[in-house]
Design a protein around this motif. Structure first.
Motif, PDB file in Angstrom:
ATOM      1  N   SER A  22       0.855  -1.184   0.000  1.00 44.40           N
ATOM      2  CA  SER A  22       0.000   0.000   0.000  1.00 44.40           C
ATOM      3  C   SER A  22       0.888   1.230   0.000  1.00 44.40           C
ATOM      4  O   SER A  22       2.026   1.185   0.474  1.00 44.40           O
ATOM      5  N   PRO A  23       0.405   2.342  -0.535  1.00 42.85           N
ATOM      6  CA  PRO A  23       1.243   3.537  -0.628  1.00 42.85           C
ATOM      7  C   PRO A  23       1.603   4.100   0.737  1.00 42.85           C
ATOM      8  O   PRO A  23       0.868   3.948   1.708  1.00 42.85           O
ATOM      9  N   THR A  24       2.750   4.756   0.786  1.00 38.86           N
ATOM     10  CA  THR A  24       3.189   5.412   2.018  1.00 38.86           C
ATOM     11  C   THR A  24       2.389   6.692   2.230  1.00 38.86           C
ATOM     12  O   THR A  24       2.217   7.487   1.316  1.00 38.86           O
ATOM     13  N   LEU A  25       1.907   6.886   3.452  1.00 39.71           N
ATOM     14  CA  LEU A  25       1.155   8.094   3.791  1.00 39.71           C
ATOM     15  C   LEU A  25       2.009   9.048   4.615  1.00 39.71           C
ATOM     16  O   LEU A  25       2.052  10.249   4.348  1.00 39.71           O
ATOM     17  N   VAL A  26       2.686   8.522   5.649  1.00 40.61           N
ATOM     18  CA  VAL A  26       3.466   9.354   6.575  1.00 40.61           C
ATOM     19  C   VAL A  26       4.826   8.711   6.790  1.00 40.61           C
ATOM     20  O   VAL A  26       4.945   7.486   6.864  1.00 40.61           O
ATOM     21  N   THR A  27       5.863   9.543   6.887  1.00 42.73           N
ATOM     22  CA  THR A  27       7.189   9.053   7.280  1.00 42.73           C
ATOM     23  C   THR A  27       7.778   9.976   8.342  1.00 42.73           C
ATOM     24  O   THR A  27       7.645  11.196   8.254  1.00 42.73           O
ATOM     25  N   PHE A  28       8.389   9.363   9.346  1.00 44.30           N
ATOM     26  CA  PHE A  28       9.224  10.075  10.311  1.00 44.30           C
ATOM     27  C   PHE A  28      10.668   9.875   9.859  1.00 44.30           C
ATOM     28  O   PHE A  28      11.109   8.741   9.692  1.00 44.30           O
ATOM     29  N   LEU A  45      14.188   8.607  15.392  1.00 45.05           N
ATOM     30  CA  LEU A  45      13.094   7.728  14.971  1.00 45.05           C
ATOM     31  C   LEU A  45      12.874   7.796  13.462  1.00 45.05           C
ATOM     32  O   LEU A  45      12.692   8.869  12.888  1.00 45.05           O
ATOM     33  N   ASP A  46      12.890   6.629  12.836  1.00 45.79           N
ATOM     34  CA  ASP A  46      12.477   6.471  11.438  1.00 45.79           C
ATOM     35  C   ASP A  46      11.265   5.550  11.428  1.00 45.79           C
ATOM     36  O   ASP A  46      11.315   4.447  11.984  1.00 45.79           O
ATOM     37  N   LEU A  47      10.200   6.004  10.800  1.00 43.38           N
ATOM     38  CA  LEU A  47       8.961   5.222  10.786  1.00 43.38           C
ATOM     39  C   LEU A  47       8.190   5.517   9.514  1.00 43.38           C
ATOM     40  O   LEU A  47       8.042   6.682   9.128  1.00 43.38           O
ATOM     41  N   THR A  48       7.712   4.474   8.858  1.00 46.90           N
ATOM     42  CA  THR A  48       6.875   4.605   7.664  1.00 46.90           C
ATOM     43  C   THR A  48       5.480   4.084   7.981  1.00 46.90           C
ATOM     44  O   THR A  48       5.331   2.969   8.486  1.00 46.90           O
ATOM     45  N   ILE A  49       4.469   4.892   7.691  1.00 43.75           N
ATOM     46  CA  ILE A  49       3.069   4.516   7.924  1.00 43.75           C
ATOM     47  C   ILE A  49       2.383   4.413   6.577  1.00 43.75           C
ATOM     48  O   ILE A  49       2.445   5.331   5.760  1.00 43.75           O
ATOM     49  N   HIS A  50       1.704   3.286   6.351  1.00 41.74           N
ATOM     50  CA  HIS A  50       1.069   3.030   5.063  1.00 41.74           C
ATOM     51  C   HIS A  50      -0.388   3.468   5.068  1.00 41.74           C
ATOM     52  O   HIS A  50      -1.071   3.417   6.091  1.00 41.74           O
ATOM     53  N   GLN A  51      -0.848   3.880   3.903  1.00 36.96           N
ATOM     54  CA  GLN A  51      -2.240   4.277   3.736  1.00 36.96           C
ATOM     55  C   GLN A  51      -3.170   3.113   4.071  1.00 36.96           C
ATOM     56  O   GLN A  51      -3.005   2.005   3.577  1.00 36.96           O
ATOM     57  N   GLY A  52      -4.123   3.368   4.974  1.00 33.20           N
ATOM     58  CA  GLY A  52      -5.157   2.389   5.271  1.00 33.20           C
ATOM     59  C   GLY A  52      -4.798   1.335   6.291  1.00 33.20           C
ATOM     60  O   GLY A  52      -5.624   0.473   6.604  1.00 33.20           O
ATOM     61  N   GLU A  53      -3.605   1.371   6.860  1.00 29.05           N
ATOM     62  CA  GLU A  53      -3.230   0.327   7.812  1.00 29.05           C
ATOM     63  C   GLU A  53      -3.680   0.665   9.228  1.00 29.05           C
ATOM     64  O   GLU A  53      -3.965   1.812   9.554  1.00 29.05           O
ATOM     65  N   PHE A  54      -3.742  -0.356  10.062  1.00 31.24           N
ATOM     66  CA  PHE A  54      -3.973  -0.194  11.494  1.00 31.24           C
ATOM     67  C   PHE A  54      -2.633  -0.467  12.162  1.00 31.24           C
ATOM     68  O   PHE A  54      -2.204  -1.610  12.266  1.00 31.24           O
ATOM     69  N   LEU A  55      -1.961   0.605  12.599  1.00 28.85           N
ATOM     70  CA  LEU A  55      -0.641   0.496  13.201  1.00 28.85           C
ATOM     71  C   LEU A  55      -0.737   0.821  14.681  1.00 28.85           C
ATOM     72  O   LEU A  55      -1.242   1.877  15.066  1.00 28.85           O
ATOM     73  N   SER A  56      -0.259  -0.087  15.521  1.00 30.24           N
ATOM     74  CA  SER A  56      -0.224   0.159  16.961  1.00 30.24           C
ATOM     75  C   SER A  56       1.194   0.481  17.396  1.00 30.24           C
ATOM     76  O   SER A  56       2.151  -0.169  16.967  1.00 30.24           O
ATOM     77  N   MET A  85       4.134  13.973   5.103  1.00 29.71           N
ATOM     78  CA  MET A  85       2.835  13.388   4.764  1.00 29.71           C
ATOM     79  C   MET A  85       2.544  13.706   3.308  1.00 29.71           C
ATOM     80  O   MET A  85       2.492  14.882   2.919  1.00 29.71           O
ATOM     81  N   ASP A  86       2.395  12.679   2.502  1.00 29.76           N
ATOM     82  CA  ASP A  86       2.201  12.849   1.054  1.00 29.76           C
ATOM     83  C   ASP A  86       3.282  13.731   0.440  1.00 29.76           C
ATOM     84  O   ASP A  86       3.003  14.575  -0.423  1.00 29.76           O
ATOM     85  N   GLY A  87       4.510  13.574   0.918  1.00 31.28           N
ATOM     86  CA  GLY A  87       5.620  14.335   0.357  1.00 31.28           C
ATOM     87  C   GLY A  87       5.771  15.746   0.889  1.00 31.28           C
ATOM     88  O   GLY A  87       6.706  16.462   0.511  1.00 31.28           O
ATOM     89  N   GLU A  88       4.885  16.159   1.803  1.00 34.21           N
ATOM     90  CA  GLU A  88       4.942  17.516   2.381  1.00 34.21           C
ATOM     91  C   GLU A  88       5.446  17.435   3.819  1.00 34.21           C
ATOM     92  O   GLU A  88       5.028  16.574   4.596  1.00 34.21           O
ATOM     93  N   ASP A  89       6.339  18.343   4.176  1.00 36.02           N
ATOM     94  CA  ASP A  89       6.845  18.422   5.544  1.00 36.02           C
ATOM     95  C   ASP A  89       5.778  19.068   6.419  1.00 36.02           C
ATOM     96  O   ASP A  89       5.453  20.247   6.268  1.00 36.02           O
ATOM     97  N   ILE A  90       5.220  18.279   7.354  1.00 35.17           N
ATOM     98  CA  ILE A  90       4.156  18.796   8.227  1.00 35.17           C
ATOM     99  C   ILE A  90       4.668  19.030   9.651  1.00 35.17           C
ATOM    100  O   ILE A  90       3.866  19.225  10.562  1.00 35.17           O
TER     101      ILE A  90
END
Length: 381
Positions: A22-28, A45-56, A85-90
Motif C-alpha cells: 500500500s502507498p506510504t502516507l506518513v514518514t518520520f 526515529l524512522d517510521l513509515t506509515i502506510h495508507q489504510g493500515e492499522f498500526l499500533s 505526509m504525502d511528500g509535504e513536511d508537516i
C-alpha cells in the motif's frame, strides 16, 4: 489476533505471508524530541506509515510512543528531523490543518453539550452547512452505534458510550488518519475487549489509517496490521503481530510480548539458519533458530522459548532439568513455575489431557525439551 491465537504457528508459515503493498502516507525521518535538553524521549526515529493500515505503537511508559503520536497530531514538534505526509513536511503545520482525528483516553467531551452537539462540533469549526452537518453527525453516530442517544448529556452515558461519542466526533469529518492514545484504558476488561472488535470493524469499514497507542500487548495484537514496539525512544521492532510474537528481534521484545524463557549460553556451531547452543545453566546442548544479532561460534547469546513451546522430554532428547515450584490451573491449560538446578526461573504451559500426562506436583523433578523450530537465538540482554 490475540497472543493465544499465535502460539505454535510455524515460522515458515508466518514468513510465507506478506502484507499487501500500500502507498506510504506518513514518514518520520530521523526525528528527535527532548523535554529537558538532556534525555531524548524520541531518539532518531524512522517510521513509515502506510495508507489504510492499522498500526499500533506499543511499549512501556516513557518509551516514546505517546510523544510520537503527539508530534504526528501536531500538538508537539520535533527538535530534529521531520515528519512527511504525502511528500509535504508537516513538522510545523498546525494541528487543525493536518486532517487527523484524535481520541484520548479521557474522551475530552464537552459536558455542557449533548451527544449530537459534541459530534457536530468539528463540523461547526469547518463551517459545514447545518443540513449537511446533521446528516454527517447522524452517519457518525450510526457508525458508533449511538442512534437514539443524540439528546443525552455526557454525564448520562456509561464509560463505553462516552468512548463511542469521542470516536464518532473524531470520525465525523472523515479524517485521513485517526490517532488514538490509550482510548480503552478506562474501560473494564469485558467492555475493552468488545470495543477492540468494534474498532477493528470500523477500521475495515472505513479504510482510513488508524494509529493506536497502547501498553496492552493483547490489545495491540488483536487489532493491528502491524505493531511497532518502542524502547528508549526507538522502535525495537516493527512487523506483523504474529512475526513479532514468534520471531522477536531482541530479549526486550520477547519479554515485553507475552512470557518468554531466556537461557544464557554460547554458540557451538551454525548451519544455515540453525545454531547449536550450549547453555550455561547445565551444559546441555540445544538446536535453535538464529534470530537477531550475530550468532558466530563462540558468541554469547540468549536462547528464548515461549512457555507453550516447551515440552516434556523423551529419554533420548537433550533436556533441561528443573524442579516444579508451583502448578496453576487455568482451565484449558496448566502453568508450571519451575527452577533449574542453577536457579533459572522457567515457565511452561500445557494441556494435561492433550498429552495424557498428570500435572507434576511441587517438588517433583522434570526434564524439559526445547523443539528447535520454536527455540530462538537472540543477542544477550
Amino acid at each position: 489476533m490475540s497472543i493465544s491465537a499465535m502460539r505454535n504457528m510455524p515460522s515458515e508459515v508466518i514468513e510465507a505471508v506478506s502484507l499487501k503493498s500500500s502507498p506510504t502516507l506518513v514518514t518520520f525521518e530521523s526525528v528527535f524530541k527532548t523535554y529537558d535538553e538532556q534525555n531524548w524521549v524520541v531518539n532518531d526515529l524512522d517510521l513509515t506509515i502506510h495508507q489504510g493500515e492499522f498500526l499500533s505503537l506499543l511499549g512501556p511508559s516513557g518509551s516514546g510512543k505517546t510523544t510520537t503520536l503527539m508530534m504526528l497530531a501536531g500538538f508537539d514538534a520535533p527538535d530534529r528531523g521531520r515528519i512527511m505526509m504525502d511528500g509535504e513536511d508537516i513538522s510545523r503545520l498546525p494541528a487543525y490543518r493536518r486532517d487527523m482525528g484524535v481520541v484520548f483516553q479521557s474522551y475530552a467531551l464537552f459536558p455542557h453539550m449533548t451527544v449530537a452537539q459534541n459530534v457536530e462540533f468539528p463540523l461547526k469549526l469547518r463551517k459545514v452547512p447545518a443540513s449537511e452537518m446533521r446528516a454527517q453527525a447522524r452517519e457518525a453516530l450510526a457508525l458508533a452505534k449511538l442512534e437514539g442517544f443524540e439528546d443525552r448529556m455526557p454525564s448520562q452515558l456509561s464509560g463505553g458510550q462516552q468512548q463511542r461519542v469521542a470516536l464518532a466526533r473524531a470520525l465525523v469529518y472523515r479524517p485521513r488518519l485517526l490517532l488514538m492514545d490509550e482510548p480503552l484504558g478506562a474501560l473494564d476488561k469485558a467492555l475493552r475487549e468488545h470495543m477492540q472488535l468494534e474498532l477493528k470493524a470500523i477500521h475495515k469499514q472505513l479504510g482510513i489509517t488508524f494509529i493506536y497507542v497502547t501498553h496492552d500487548q493483547d490489545e495491540a495484537m488483536t487489532m493491528s496490521d502491524r505493531v511497532a514496539v518502542f524502547h528508549h525512544g526507538k522502535i525495537a521492532q516493527i512487523d506483523r503481530p504474529e512475526i513479532i510474537y514468534n520471531r522477536p528481534s531482541s530479549c526486550f521484545v520477547a519479554n515485553f510480548l507475552g512470557e518468554t524463557n531466556l537461557f544464557a549460553g554460547s554458540i557451538l556451531d551454525r548451519v544455515d539458519g540453525t545454531a547449536r547452543v550450549r547453555l550455561d545453566d547445565d551444559g546441555s546442548v540445544h538446536s535453535a533458530q538464529c534470530g537477531g544479532g550475530e550468532s558466530l561460534p563462540g558468541s554469547r547469546v540468549a536462547l528464548a522459548i515461549r512457555p507453550e513451546n516447551l515440552s516434556f522430554a523423551r529419554p533420548s532428547e537433550s533436556a533441561i532439568s528443573a524442579q516444579v515450584c508451583d502448578a496453576v490451573f487455568h482451565g484449558p491449560h496448566c502453568k508450571l513455575h519451575m527452577r533449574t538446578t542453577a536457579g533459572t526461573a522457567v515457565c511452561m504451559t500445557f494441556n494435561p489431557s492433550a498429552i495424557g500426562r498428570a500435572v507434576p506436583v511441587p517438588g517433583e523433578s522434570v526434564r524439559l525439551a526445547m523443539p528447535a523450530p520454536h527455540a530462538l537465538v537472540l543477542p544477550p540482554p
